[in-house]
Design an enzyme around this catalytic site. Structure first.
Site, PDB file in Angstrom:
ATOM      1  N   GLY A  14       0.528  -1.292  -0.336  1.00 55.95           N
ATOM      2  CA  GLY A  14       0.268  -0.237   0.049  1.00 55.95           C
ATOM      3  C   GLY A  14       0.758   1.483  -0.223  1.00 55.95           C
ATOM      4  O   GLY A  14       0.498   2.290   0.215  1.00 55.95           O
ATOM      5  N   SER A  15       2.246   1.203  -0.455  1.00 48.14           N
ATOM      6  CA  SER A  15       2.789   2.603  -0.377  1.00 48.14           C
ATOM      7  C   SER A  15       2.042   3.689  -1.346  1.00 48.14           C
ATOM      8  O   SER A  15       2.330   4.453  -0.913  1.00 48.14           O
ATOM      9  CB  SER A  15       4.542   1.990  -0.817  1.00 48.14           C
ATOM     10  OG  SER A  15       4.707   1.922  -1.996  1.00 48.14           O
ATOM     11  N   ASN A  16       1.790   3.229  -2.034  1.00 51.18           N
ATOM     12  CA  ASN A  16       0.897   3.815  -3.291  1.00 51.18           C
ATOM     13  C   ASN A  16      -0.660   4.176  -2.906  1.00 51.18           C
ATOM     14  O   ASN A  16      -1.076   5.794  -2.579  1.00 51.18           O
ATOM     15  CB  ASN A  16       0.822   3.280  -4.645  1.00 51.18           C
ATOM     16  CG  ASN A  16       1.440   3.239  -5.426  1.00 51.18           C
ATOM     17  OD1 ASN A  16       1.988   4.335  -6.485  1.00 51.18           O
ATOM     18  ND2 ASN A  16       1.983   2.479  -6.483  1.00 51.18           N
ATOM     19  N   MET A  92      -3.971  -7.150  -6.906  1.00 50.15           N
ATOM     20  CA  MET A  92      -3.622  -8.194  -8.007  1.00 50.15           C
ATOM     21  C   MET A  92      -4.536  -9.276  -8.309  1.00 50.15           C
ATOM     22  O   MET A  92      -4.481 -10.104  -8.976  1.00 50.15           O
ATOM     23  CB  MET A  92      -2.617  -8.660  -7.150  1.00 50.15           C
ATOM     24  CG  MET A  92      -1.518  -8.021  -7.039  1.00 50.15           C
ATOM     25  SD  MET A  92      -0.233  -7.337  -7.763  1.00 50.15           S
ATOM     26  CE  MET A  92       0.448  -8.455  -8.232  1.00 50.15           C
ATOM     27  N   ARG A  93      -5.708  -8.463  -9.233  1.00 52.49           N
ATOM     28  CA  ARG A  93      -6.020  -9.336  -9.474  1.00 52.49           C
ATOM     29  C   ARG A  93      -7.629  -8.905 -11.084  1.00 52.49           C
ATOM     30  O   ARG A  93      -6.963  -7.925 -10.914  1.00 52.49           O
ATOM     31  CB  ARG A  93      -7.742  -9.410  -9.104  1.00 52.49           C
ATOM     32  CG  ARG A  93      -7.213 -10.323  -7.130  1.00 52.49           C
ATOM     33  CD  ARG A  93      -8.067 -10.994  -6.482  1.00 52.49           C
ATOM     34  NE  ARG A  93      -7.789 -11.206  -5.597  1.00 52.49           N
ATOM     35  CZ  ARG A  93      -7.692 -12.734  -5.612  1.00 52.49           C
ATOM     36  NH1 ARG A  93      -8.450 -13.702  -6.586  1.00 52.49           N
ATOM     37  NH2 ARG A  93      -7.391 -13.765  -4.813  1.00 52.49           N
ATOM     38  N   LEU A  94      -7.544  -9.518 -11.833  1.00 50.60           N
ATOM     39  CA  LEU A  94      -8.270  -8.606 -12.696  1.00 50.60           C
ATOM     40  C   LEU A  94      -9.273  -8.969 -12.468  1.00 50.60           C
ATOM     41  O   LEU A  94     -10.118  -8.938 -11.706  1.00 50.60           O
ATOM     42  CB  LEU A  94      -8.130 -10.227 -14.462  1.00 50.60           C
ATOM     43  CG  LEU A  94      -6.972 -10.322 -14.924  1.00 50.60           C
ATOM     44  CD1 LEU A  94      -7.574 -11.274 -16.332  1.00 50.60           C
ATOM     45  CD2 LEU A  94      -6.749  -9.473 -15.336  1.00 50.60           C
ATOM     46  N   ASN A 109      -6.122   2.616 -12.984  1.00 48.46           N
ATOM     47  CA  ASN A 109      -4.507   1.420 -12.839  1.00 48.46           C
ATOM     48  C   ASN A 109      -3.289   2.076 -12.733  1.00 48.46           C
ATOM     49  O   ASN A 109      -3.088   2.555 -13.101  1.00 48.46           O
ATOM     50  CB  ASN A 109      -4.683   0.041 -13.082  1.00 48.46           C
ATOM     51  CG  ASN A 109      -3.317  -1.267 -12.654  1.00 48.46           C
ATOM     52  OD1 ASN A 109      -3.414  -0.975 -11.514  1.00 48.46           O
ATOM     53  ND2 ASN A 109      -3.140  -1.463 -13.773  1.00 48.46           N
ATOM     54  N   HIS A 111       0.659   1.020 -13.883  1.00 46.62           N
ATOM     55  CA  HIS A 111       1.747  -0.721 -13.661  1.00 46.62           C
ATOM     56  C   HIS A 111       3.632   0.022 -13.757  1.00 46.62           C
ATOM     57  O   HIS A 111       3.579   1.264 -14.269  1.00 46.62           O
ATOM     58  CB  HIS A 111       0.808  -1.123 -15.176  1.00 46.62           C
ATOM     59  CG  HIS A 111       1.605  -2.406 -15.579  1.00 46.62           C
ATOM     60  ND1 HIS A 111       1.550  -3.316 -15.041  1.00 46.62           N
ATOM     61  CD2 HIS A 111       2.893  -2.566 -16.186  1.00 46.62           C
ATOM     62  CE1 HIS A 111       2.091  -4.640 -15.291  1.00 46.62           C
ATOM     63  NE2 HIS A 111       2.668  -3.875 -16.530  1.00 46.62           N
TER      64      HIS A 111
HETATM   65  C1  GRF Z   1       3.396  -0.830  -7.688  1.00 44.81           C
HETATM   66  O1  GRF Z   1       4.485  -0.959  -7.906  1.00 44.81           O
HETATM   67  C2  GRF Z   1       1.787  -0.876  -8.839  1.00 44.81           C
HETATM   68  O2  GRF Z   1       2.877  -0.246  -9.816  1.00 44.81           O
HETATM   69  C3  GRF Z   1       2.201  -2.744  -9.361  1.00 44.81           C
HETATM   70  O3  GRF Z   1       1.493  -2.799  -8.104  1.00 44.81           O
HETATM   71  C4  GRF Z   1       2.652  -2.744  -6.861  1.00 44.81           C
HETATM   72  C5  GRF Z   1       1.970  -1.620  -5.899  1.00 44.81           C
HETATM   73  O4  GRF Z   1       2.436  -1.033  -4.552  1.00 44.81           O
HETATM   74  N1  GRF Z   1       0.632  -2.200  -9.712  1.00 44.81           N
HETATM   75  P1  GRF Z   1       2.132  -0.415  -3.814  1.00 44.81           P
HETATM   76  O5  GRF Z   1       0.892  -1.922  -2.752  1.00 44.81           O
HETATM   77  O6  GRF Z   1       1.401   0.729  -3.433  1.00 44.81           O
HETATM   78  O7  GRF Z   1       3.379  -0.281  -2.207  1.00 44.81           O
END
Ligand code: GRF
Length: 205
Positions: A14-16, A92-94, A109, A111
């Site tokens: 969840g760093s994003n 991590m799912r479609l 999303n 990527h």
């Molecule tokens: C990120 O690298 C994002 O691009 C990918 O999954 C990762 C998630 O990282 N889709 P975090 O959980 O936000 O740290």
């Protein structure tokens, strides 16, 4: 601008999620994370949401007979909360039509590669092993494919000869944490237009 309501979907660290939360708080934006959706009980992102007082919808995909079943429950939650934008951040799912149909153009999303190169899992490792000199980050609208939706923004990241995979990962994440909040802000301000596969951005003057 009336309050813009987002739901973040994540499966891991969840760093994003954190970068988005910090950005909207620091900039005092009228953008609110109303819900975290997580498919992994125990994921670190849940702690982050709880600490910030953000409601969490956690589920175990194994408890449902189909993907459509849990997605319908999620859609119900999103509608209750009148969510304007779904932000997939390491989910991590479609996703299937149950989510895509009602939210096409309202689901994004991030990527960790320059799409359409290196789709799917471990995109950073794929690029590193392939030996490309430039990789990067892509933010795109979500359709039913794997990392195939219309591209909103891309940012390149150089791979230097001496870089380890860990250094590359750090460099990619730094860029992600900058551009994802930026794109969310642009969408909230109505500065992103989607026409077919082409996306136009109207930055602030
Ligand atoms: C990120 O690298 C994002 O691009 C990918 O999954 C990762 C998630 O990282 N889709 P975090 O959980 O936000 O740290």
């Amino acid at each position: 601008m009336s309050s813009f309501r987002i739901a973040v979907f994540a499966s891991g660290s969840g760093s994003n999620f954190q970068a988005i939360l910090d950005h909207v708080n620091q900039q005092k934006l009228d953008i609110h994370i109303e819900l975290l959706v997580c498919d992994r009980p125990g994921a670190k992102v849940i702690e982050r949401a709880e600490k910030a007082g953000i409601p969490v919808f956690v589920f175990r995909p194994k408890d449902y007979i189909s993907r459509e079943m849990y997605e319908q429950e999620i859609v119900n939650e999103l509608q209750k909360k009148q969510i304007d934008l779904i932000v997939l951040a390491g989910y991590m799912r479609l996703v299937t039509d149950t989510l895509v149909k009602p939210y096409y153009g309202k689901m994004i999303n991030i990527h960790p590669s320059l799409l359409p190169a290196f789709t799917g899992l471990d995109a950073i490792g794929q690029a590193y092993k392939y030996g490309v000199k430039v990789t990067g980050v892509t933010v795109h609208f979500v359709d039913n494919g794997m990392d195939t939706g219309p591209i909103i923004k891309q940012e390149p990241v150089d791979i230097h000869e001496k870089d380890t995979i860990e250094e590359l990962e750090q460099n990619i994440h730094k860029v992600e944490h900058l551009i994802y909040p930026e794109v969310i802000e642009l969408i909230a301000e109505g500065r992103v237009r989607l026409e077919g596969r082409r996306v136009s951005l109207y930055p602030k003057k």
